[in-house]
Write a protein that holds these residues in place. Structure first.
Motif, PDB file in Angstrom:
ATOM      1  N   GLU A 162      37.671  58.298  46.960  1.00  0.00           N
ATOM      2  CA  GLU A 162      36.938  57.388  46.065  1.00  0.00           C
ATOM      3  C   GLU A 162      36.015  58.145  45.124  1.00  0.00           C
ATOM      4  O   GLU A 162      35.808  57.727  43.981  1.00  0.00           O
ATOM      5  CB  GLU A 162      36.133  56.368  46.881  1.00  0.00           C
ATOM      6  CG  GLU A 162      36.952  55.343  47.647  1.00  0.00           C
ATOM      7  CD  GLU A 162      37.518  54.227  46.773  1.00  0.00           C
ATOM      8  OE1 GLU A 162      37.244  54.202  45.550  1.00  0.00           O
ATOM      9  OE2 GLU A 162      38.254  53.373  47.321  1.00  0.00           O
TER      10      GLU A 162
ATOM     11  N   LEU B 162      29.354  54.703  43.664  1.00  0.00           N
ATOM     12  CA  LEU B 162      29.594  54.204  45.019  1.00  0.00           C
ATOM     13  C   LEU B 162      28.324  53.850  45.784  1.00  0.00           C
ATOM     14  O   LEU B 162      28.394  53.487  46.961  1.00  0.00           O
ATOM     15  CB  LEU B 162      30.413  55.230  45.808  1.00  0.00           C
ATOM     16  CG  LEU B 162      31.834  55.438  45.262  1.00  0.00           C
ATOM     17  CD1 LEU B 162      32.465  56.681  45.868  1.00  0.00           C
ATOM     18  CD2 LEU B 162      32.691  54.208  45.515  1.00  0.00           C
TER      19      LEU B 162
ATOM     20  N   TRP C 123      33.623  42.318  46.910  1.00  0.00           N
ATOM     21  CA  TRP C 123      33.075  43.376  47.757  1.00  0.00           C
ATOM     22  C   TRP C 123      31.728  42.968  48.323  1.00  0.00           C
ATOM     23  O   TRP C 123      31.155  41.944  47.942  1.00  0.00           O
ATOM     24  CB  TRP C 123      32.984  44.694  46.975  1.00  0.00           C
ATOM     25  CG  TRP C 123      34.246  45.053  46.275  1.00  0.00           C
ATOM     26  CD1 TRP C 123      34.435  45.186  44.931  1.00  0.00           C
ATOM     27  CD2 TRP C 123      35.532  45.300  46.879  1.00  0.00           C
ATOM     28  NE1 TRP C 123      35.742  45.502  44.651  1.00  0.00           N
ATOM     29  CE2 TRP C 123      36.444  45.578  45.835  1.00  0.00           C
ATOM     30  CE3 TRP C 123      36.004  45.314  48.190  1.00  0.00           C
ATOM     31  CZ2 TRP C 123      37.790  45.869  46.056  1.00  0.00           C
ATOM     32  CZ3 TRP C 123      37.343  45.605  48.416  1.00  0.00           C
ATOM     33  CH2 TRP C 123      38.213  45.883  47.369  1.00  0.00           C
TER      34      TRP C 123
ATOM     35  N   ARG D 107      30.835  44.978  42.703  1.00  0.00           N
ATOM     36  CA  ARG D 107      30.695  46.425  42.805  1.00  0.00           C
ATOM     37  C   ARG D 107      31.168  46.936  44.159  1.00  0.00           C
ATOM     38  O   ARG D 107      30.579  46.627  45.187  1.00  0.00           O
ATOM     39  CB  ARG D 107      29.231  46.814  42.576  1.00  0.00           C
ATOM     40  CG  ARG D 107      28.995  48.309  42.629  1.00  0.00           C
ATOM     41  CD  ARG D 107      27.588  48.638  42.198  1.00  0.00           C
ATOM     42  NE  ARG D 107      27.381  50.066  42.135  1.00  0.00           N
ATOM     43  CZ  ARG D 107      26.264  50.632  41.690  1.00  0.00           C
ATOM     44  NH1 ARG D 107      25.278  49.876  41.254  1.00  0.00           N
ATOM     45  NH2 ARG D 107      26.150  51.943  41.668  1.00  0.00           N
ATOM     46  N   PHE D 108      32.220  47.744  44.152  1.00  0.00           N
ATOM     47  CA  PHE D 108      32.686  48.413  45.357  1.00  0.00           C
ATOM     48  C   PHE D 108      31.736  49.564  45.664  1.00  0.00           C
ATOM     49  O   PHE D 108      31.250  50.246  44.770  1.00  0.00           O
ATOM     50  CB  PHE D 108      34.101  48.963  45.129  1.00  0.00           C
ATOM     51  CG  PHE D 108      34.694  49.647  46.328  1.00  0.00           C
ATOM     52  CD1 PHE D 108      35.354  48.917  47.289  1.00  0.00           C
ATOM     53  CD2 PHE D 108      34.584  51.017  46.470  1.00  0.00           C
ATOM     54  CE1 PHE D 108      35.907  49.547  48.401  1.00  0.00           C
ATOM     55  CE2 PHE D 108      35.134  51.659  47.572  1.00  0.00           C
ATOM     56  CZ  PHE D 108      35.797  50.918  48.542  1.00  0.00           C
ATOM     57  N   SER D 109      31.470  49.797  46.942  1.00  0.00           N
ATOM     58  CA  SER D 109      30.517  50.838  47.313  1.00  0.00           C
ATOM     59  C   SER D 109      30.951  51.543  48.596  1.00  0.00           C
ATOM     60  O   SER D 109      31.915  51.142  49.269  1.00  0.00           O
ATOM     61  CB  SER D 109      29.118  50.250  47.510  1.00  0.00           C
ATOM     62  OG  SER D 109      29.054  49.501  48.729  1.00  0.00           O
TER      63      SER D 109
ATOM     64  N   ASP E 137      31.526  49.411  51.591  1.00  0.00           N
ATOM     65  CA  ASP E 137      32.861  48.849  51.784  1.00  0.00           C
ATOM     66  C   ASP E 137      33.790  49.853  52.456  1.00  0.00           C
ATOM     67  O   ASP E 137      34.644  49.470  53.261  1.00  0.00           O
ATOM     68  CB  ASP E 137      33.454  48.414  50.441  1.00  0.00           C
ATOM     69  CG  ASP E 137      32.759  47.197  49.858  1.00  0.00           C
ATOM     70  OD1 ASP E 137      32.881  46.110  50.451  1.00  0.00           O
ATOM     71  OD2 ASP E 137      32.095  47.351  48.822  1.00  0.00           O
TER      72      ASP E 137
ATOM     73  N   TYR F 145      39.824  40.325  53.311  1.00  0.00           N
ATOM     74  CA  TYR F 145      39.049  41.508  52.923  1.00  0.00           C
ATOM     75  C   TYR F 145      39.888  42.766  53.139  1.00  0.00           C
ATOM     76  O   TYR F 145      39.933  43.662  52.281  1.00  0.00           O
ATOM     77  CB  TYR F 145      37.772  41.551  53.753  1.00  0.00           C
ATOM     78  CG  TYR F 145      36.825  42.681  53.461  1.00  0.00           C
ATOM     79  CD1 TYR F 145      36.308  42.902  52.191  1.00  0.00           C
ATOM     80  CD2 TYR F 145      36.393  43.522  54.492  1.00  0.00           C
ATOM     81  CE1 TYR F 145      35.410  43.928  51.944  1.00  0.00           C
ATOM     82  CE2 TYR F 145      35.487  44.544  54.265  1.00  0.00           C
ATOM     83  CZ  TYR F 145      35.003  44.745  52.987  1.00  0.00           C
ATOM     84  OH  TYR F 145      34.097  45.760  52.750  1.00  0.00           O
TER      85      TYR F 145
ATOM     86  N   ARG G  28      42.362  43.398  50.361  1.00  0.00           N
ATOM     87  CA  ARG G  28      41.742  43.949  49.146  1.00  0.00           C
ATOM     88  C   ARG G  28      41.472  45.439  49.316  1.00  0.00           C
ATOM     89  O   ARG G  28      41.661  46.233  48.382  1.00  0.00           O
ATOM     90  CB  ARG G  28      40.446  43.200  48.818  1.00  0.00           C
ATOM     91  CG  ARG G  28      40.655  41.750  48.429  1.00  0.00           C
ATOM     92  CD  ARG G  28      39.431  41.145  47.782  1.00  0.00           C
ATOM     93  NE  ARG G  28      38.277  41.033  48.664  1.00  0.00           N
ATOM     94  CZ  ARG G  28      38.049  40.005  49.485  1.00  0.00           C
ATOM     95  NH1 ARG G  28      38.928  39.015  49.580  1.00  0.00           N
ATOM     96  NH2 ARG G  28      36.950  39.969  50.231  1.00  0.00           N
ATOM     97  N   LEU G  29      41.031  45.832  50.509  1.00  0.00           N
ATOM     98  CA  LEU G  29      40.762  47.245  50.758  1.00  0.00           C
ATOM     99  C   LEU G  29      42.030  48.080  50.676  1.00  0.00           C
ATOM    100  O   LEU G  29      42.054  49.143  50.056  1.00  0.00           O
ATOM    101  CB  LEU G  29      40.120  47.410  52.141  1.00  0.00           C
ATOM    102  CG  LEU G  29      38.735  46.784  52.334  1.00  0.00           C
ATOM    103  CD1 LEU G  29      38.368  46.770  53.801  1.00  0.00           C
ATOM    104  CD2 LEU G  29      37.675  47.536  51.529  1.00  0.00           C
TER     105      LEU G  29
ATOM    106  N   ARG H 241      43.374  49.308  47.296  1.00  0.00           N
ATOM    107  CA  ARG H 241      42.678  50.311  46.502  1.00  0.00           C
ATOM    108  C   ARG H 241      43.499  51.604  46.451  1.00  0.00           C
ATOM    109  O   ARG H 241      43.939  52.120  47.488  1.00  0.00           O
ATOM    110  CB  ARG H 241      41.284  50.597  47.077  1.00  0.00           C
ATOM    111  CG  ARG H 241      40.338  49.418  46.905  1.00  0.00           C
ATOM    112  CD  ARG H 241      38.907  49.807  47.228  1.00  0.00           C
ATOM    113  NE  ARG H 241      38.365  50.790  46.299  1.00  0.00           N
ATOM    114  CZ  ARG H 241      37.867  50.514  45.100  1.00  0.00           C
ATOM    115  NH1 ARG H 241      37.849  49.263  44.662  1.00  0.00           N
ATOM    116  NH2 ARG H 241      37.375  51.468  44.340  1.00  0.00           N
TER     117      ARG H 241
END
Length: 211
Positions: free
Chosen positions: A27, A86, A152, A157-159, A162, A187, A190-191, A194
């Motif tokens: 990431e 992140l 998220w 905002r993905f961080s 997550d 959830y 969605r992860l 990525r």
């Protein structure tokens, strides 16, 4: 086992919590060098014990500093490479929620899931003495967190939260240490979509295939 000043040296095993850190590294988009250690002799070697006296993976060494514990590594990398976006900035109100969920996963979720897997949950009359309270309390709180993720934990905002909490959800579904609930499945989907998760998983799966 040393590294150059700016290089990230990543110590791991593909069947370990190192998969969390691999995902986090992907990431960030930063280059890193992977050192795969075997369970037993290489993890307990003097060279590696100098990095992590626990003799466990994952660990990283960056700028001459060793960082262990997956949640700590995720937090460190998010702050070390702010351009990856992140982690909220120090003056961002979202930073409170970021740390809340990151360490909820590192504390109550990890402890309760492990205790349940080994049949060691605290009895109801002792629930107030453990950080997770009861397994049911932990699961309900985790469900509320991910059900409210849009998409998220911090909204759009993905961080790193997550990455770490999401890893606990994905593993909980895989190993059935979490009950099946729609919020976890949605959830998790969605992860897994990525690109960084897909790259990290492919790299570790390839290492497993070589063993």
């Amino acid at each position: 086992m040393g590294s150059t000043a700016d290089e990230i040296a990543f110590y791991t095993h593909p069947q370990s919590r190192g998969r969390i850190v691999r995902w986090m590294l992907e990431e960030t988009g930063q280059p890193y060098r992977t050192e795969v250690l075997g369970y037993g002799e290489s993890m307990k070697s003097p060279a590696y014990l100098a990095i992590n006296p626990m003799g466990k993976v994952p660990a990283i060494v960056h700028r001459g500093v060793a960082v262990t514990e997956a949640a700590a590594i995720c937090s460190y990398l998010a702050d070390a490479f702010p351009q990856a976006g992140l982690a909220p900035a120090l003056d961002d109100p979202l930073r409170g929620s970021y740390f809340r969920w990151l360490f909820f996963a590192a504390g109550p979720v990890e402890a309760a899931a492990s205790a349940k897997a080994f049949g060691l949950l605290a009895p109801p009359e002792k629930a107030g003495m453990v950080g997770y309270g009861s397994f049911e309390q932990m699961v309900d709180t985790l469900e509320q967190a991910v059900a409210g993720a849009a998409p998220w934990l911090l909204g759009e905002r993905f961080s790193a939260a997550d990455v770490y909490l999401g890893s606990q959800v994905l593993w909980g579904m895989m190993f059935r240490t979490l009950p099946e609930r729609p919020a976890f499945a949605e959830y998790g989907a969605r992860l897994r979509a990525r690109p960084a998760w897909q790259r990290a998983s492919a790299l570790d799966d390839a290492l497993i295939a070589q063993q």
